[in-house]
Structure formats: structure tokens, C-alpha cells
Design a protein around this motif. Structure first.
Motif, PDB file in Angstrom:
ATOM      1  N   HIS A  91      83.755 -47.946  85.521  1.00  0.00           N
ATOM      2  CA  HIS A  91      83.140 -48.853  84.380  1.00  0.00           C
ATOM      3  C   HIS A  91      83.893 -50.098  84.345  1.00  0.00           C
ATOM      4  O   HIS A  91      84.840 -50.217  83.810  1.00  0.00           O
ATOM      5  N   SER A 116      88.312 -49.303  71.610  1.00  0.00           N
ATOM      6  CA  SER A 116      87.242 -48.827  71.602  1.00  0.00           C
ATOM      7  C   SER A 116      86.339 -48.072  72.944  1.00  0.00           C
ATOM      8  O   SER A 116      85.611 -47.569  72.965  1.00  0.00           O
ATOM      9  N   CYS A 117      86.971 -48.904  73.933  1.00  0.00           N
ATOM     10  CA  CYS A 117      86.171 -48.711  75.207  1.00  0.00           C
ATOM     11  C   CYS A 117      87.527 -48.374  76.409  1.00  0.00           C
ATOM     12  O   CYS A 117      87.723 -49.057  77.308  1.00  0.00           O
ATOM     13  N   GLU A 282      74.423 -50.053  79.671  1.00  0.00           N
ATOM     14  CA  GLU A 282      74.875 -49.302  78.598  1.00  0.00           C
ATOM     15  C   GLU A 282      76.445 -49.658  78.631  1.00  0.00           C
ATOM     16  O   GLU A 282      76.915 -49.844  77.313  1.00  0.00           O
ATOM     17  N   LYS A 285      76.568 -53.049  76.815  1.00  0.00           N
ATOM     18  CA  LYS A 285      76.186 -53.044  75.338  1.00  0.00           C
ATOM     19  C   LYS A 285      77.533 -52.524  74.678  1.00  0.00           C
ATOM     20  O   LYS A 285      77.597 -52.966  73.623  1.00  0.00           O
ATOM     21  N   ARG A 286      78.246 -51.550  75.101  1.00  0.00           N
ATOM     22  CA  ARG A 286      79.473 -51.049  74.536  1.00  0.00           C
ATOM     23  C   ARG A 286      80.363 -52.050  74.336  1.00  0.00           C
ATOM     24  O   ARG A 286      81.136 -52.143  73.177  1.00  0.00           O
ATOM     25  N   THR A 289      79.265 -54.686  71.669  1.00  0.00           N
ATOM     26  CA  THR A 289      79.675 -54.255  70.249  1.00  0.00           C
ATOM     27  C   THR A 289      80.934 -54.434  69.805  1.00  0.00           C
ATOM     28  O   THR A 289      81.520 -54.605  68.648  1.00  0.00           O
ATOM     29  N   ALA A 290      81.818 -53.687  70.799  1.00  0.00           N
ATOM     30  CA  ALA A 290      83.361 -53.753  70.805  1.00  0.00           C
ATOM     31  C   ALA A 290      83.758 -55.059  70.498  1.00  0.00           C
ATOM     32  O   ALA A 290      84.679 -55.458  69.600  1.00  0.00           O
TER      33      ALA A 290
END
Length: 301
Positions: A91, A116-117, A282, A285-286, A289-290
Motif C-alpha cells: 500500500h 490511522s494507516c 480505497e 480514500k483512507r 480521511t486520515a
């Protein structure tokens, strides 16, 4: 991946002289001239003419310059695509960077985003900030580059066929040469600009810049507005050389070492945030948002 003489040609064209290009490439001027001569012989065209100000491009040289810039960027992108193919199971968010689109805001938020990620990594992808590159990169976000940080509004998003996440509003400032009469000021009044040339992006690029333009035309006619087409390092060079004033934002402070960016006492600002594909993955998007959550938390402290 392309003829290295083309890269030398670009350096000479940008520098405007064999000597300056030689200094940048750490080789001798005769070696530079030999490469250009060989390239001209191979292509059977004359690329430069000498003037009292230095070198200037012929019409053939101008054509080759524009095409070569595109070719060089395409080759760099091909390398990025190859590396991405090797990393397809990880990722990775690819962040496009240039002098006018620095990634600082994402790097500052990175610790919170990483919380968060934790499985996502960032990869910086530098690019030359030219009109052609900007058009292609923003239109194709998600292919070679996922995110670009920068100024935008609805006009730009529609024109470049991309989406944007606004994180904040950046006040419009003025960039001046360190030798300009206003360089010692910490903040400018609008009347400080009377009698000066103010460089603004042409009408239609941004609703927010157009509002500034209309305000100045209606209420401050003593400011002479000079249009330009696109933000690039050349525009910053022109500002320093001409001693004109350039509309800028604070995050561009490091673009040119001989320019100072000064806030102005007016209410004009422009959205600043992250540009991305209208159909983001996706993973993107994560991260969006983070980043939004991290920015909100940072500004609540």
C-alpha cells in the motif's frame, strides 16, 4: 532512456549560456558546445542563435525544447511505473512534488496519518511544474501519482478533471525581491502596492484570484496588474529580475532564495488542500480521511 544530449540541450536552453550550463553539469563549456554541435548535426537543424544577451532558441529549438521536456518527463514516469509494478502488493501513496506543490502539509500530518494507516507508505514523485505536466498529471491522478498538494477551486477542478479535499484557506500574499523597497516590511498595506506592477494569473484560472483582480481594479487603480499564464520557477525568476511583485502564498517561501513572501492586509484567500482522482482507490480514500482528521485535530490544539 533518451539521448543524453537532449538533457544537455535543455540545460543550455534554461541557462541561456554554455558557461552556466557547464557549471550546473560540472563539465567544461567546450564539452557542452561539442554535445550541442553533435546534436545539431545529427538532427540537421540549428537550435541556438547568439545574441548580445546570450543564447536564444531558434524556432526549431523552441519546438524541440517543448517536445523534449515532455519526452524526459515521460521517461521518468515510465521508471516510476516500473517501480510501482514491483510494489503492487504494498500500500503505497505516490505524492507528486514540485516547487509550487510542496508536500510539506502531508509530511507534517504524517505521524497522525500513520497512526490511522500503519500499513500505508508514502513515495515522493518529483515532477517539473510545466503547463503540459500539470495538465497531464492532474487529469491522470491515480495512475502514476495519487495525490498533489496545492491551490485549487471549482474552476481548476473542472478544468483539470480531478477532485480536491480542502484542508484550509491560504491567504494571498505578495512575493518581492529581497532588494525591493518593500522587502523590509513584515506586512503590507494595499496602498504599499501603489505604483507597482502586480503579477496575477490570467482571468479564469481561479475565482478567488479574479475576486482580488476585480477588487484592485475597482478600488485601487494605482496598482498596475500584469497577467501571466502559469506558475513556474521562470515566473519567480522574472519577479526577482524585473523587481515586480508576484501574488504568492506562504508555503512557497522556499521556491526562490532571493524572494521574500509578505502577507497583505486584505481579506483575499484561496482553498488549499489535496488533489486526487475523481475515482480514488480505497487506499487513497483512507489517506484522505486520515489527513482530514489529522488536520482538524492539529488545529484544535
Amino acid at each position: 532512456m533518451y539521448n543524453p544530449q537532449l538533457e544537455t540541450f535543455i540545460r543550455v536552453a534554461d541557462a541561456g549560456s554554455f558557461n552556466k550550463a557547464a557549471e550546473e553539469l560540472y563539465i567544461t563549456p567546450p564539452a557542452i558546445m561539442k554535445q550541442i554541435k553533435l546534436l545539431e548535426e545529427k538532427l540537421d537543424v540549428t537550435l541556438f542563435i547568439r545574441t548580445h544577451r546570450g543564447l536564444s532558441l531558434t524556432e526549431a529549438g523552441k519546438s524541440l525544447y517543448n517536445d523534449t521536456k515532455y519526452i524526459m518527463q515521460y521517461c521518468k514516469d515510465s521508471v516510476v511505473r516500473a517501480k510501482n509494478a514491483m510494489q503492487k502488493d504494498t500500500h503505497i501513496i505516490r505524492i507528486g512534488t514540485s516547487p509550487m506543490t510542496p508536500p510539506q502539509i502531508l509530511l507534517e500530518l504524517w505521524p497522525k496519518i500513520h497512526e490511522s494507516c500503519p500499513d500505508i507508505k508514502f513515495q515522493l514523485v518529483p515532477f517539473d511544474n510545466t503547463p503540459e505536466n500539470a495538465r497531464e498529471i492532474l487529469k491522470n491522478l491515480g495512475k502514476n501519482i495519487d495525490l498533489v498538494a496545492g491551490l485549487f477551486d471549482d474552476t481548476l477542478l473542472e478544468m483539470r478533471e480531478c477532485a480536491g479535499l480542502e484542508l484550509m484557506r491560504e491567504p494571498l500574499c505578495c512575493a518581492v525581491s529581497v532588494n525591493h523597497r518593500l522587502a523590509n516590511k513584515r506586512k503590507l498595506n494595499v496602498k504599499d502596492l501603489y505604483g507597482e506592477n502586480l503579477m496575477l494569473l490570467h482571468r479564469g484560472w481561479s475565482h478567488y484570484v479574479d475576486k482580488l483582480r476585480d477588487d484592485l481594479w475597482a478600488n485601487h487603480p494605482k496598482i498596475h496588474i500584469v497577467d501571466f499564464e502559469f506558475y513556474s520557477v521562470n515566473v519567480f525568476n522574472q519577479c526577482e529580475i524585473s523587481n515586480d511583485i508576484l501574488m504568492a502564498i506562504g508555503s512557497w517561501e522556499g521556491v526562490h532564495p532571493l524572494l521574500k513572501i509578505i502577507p497583505v492586509k486584505w481579506e483575499h484567500e484561496v482553498p488549499y488542500g489535496l488533489l486526487y482522482s475523481p475515482a480514488p482507490s480505497e487506499v487513497v480514500k483512507r489517506v484522505l480521511t486520515a489527513a482530514q482528521t489529522a488536520f482538524q485535530e492539529q488545529n484544535q490544539l
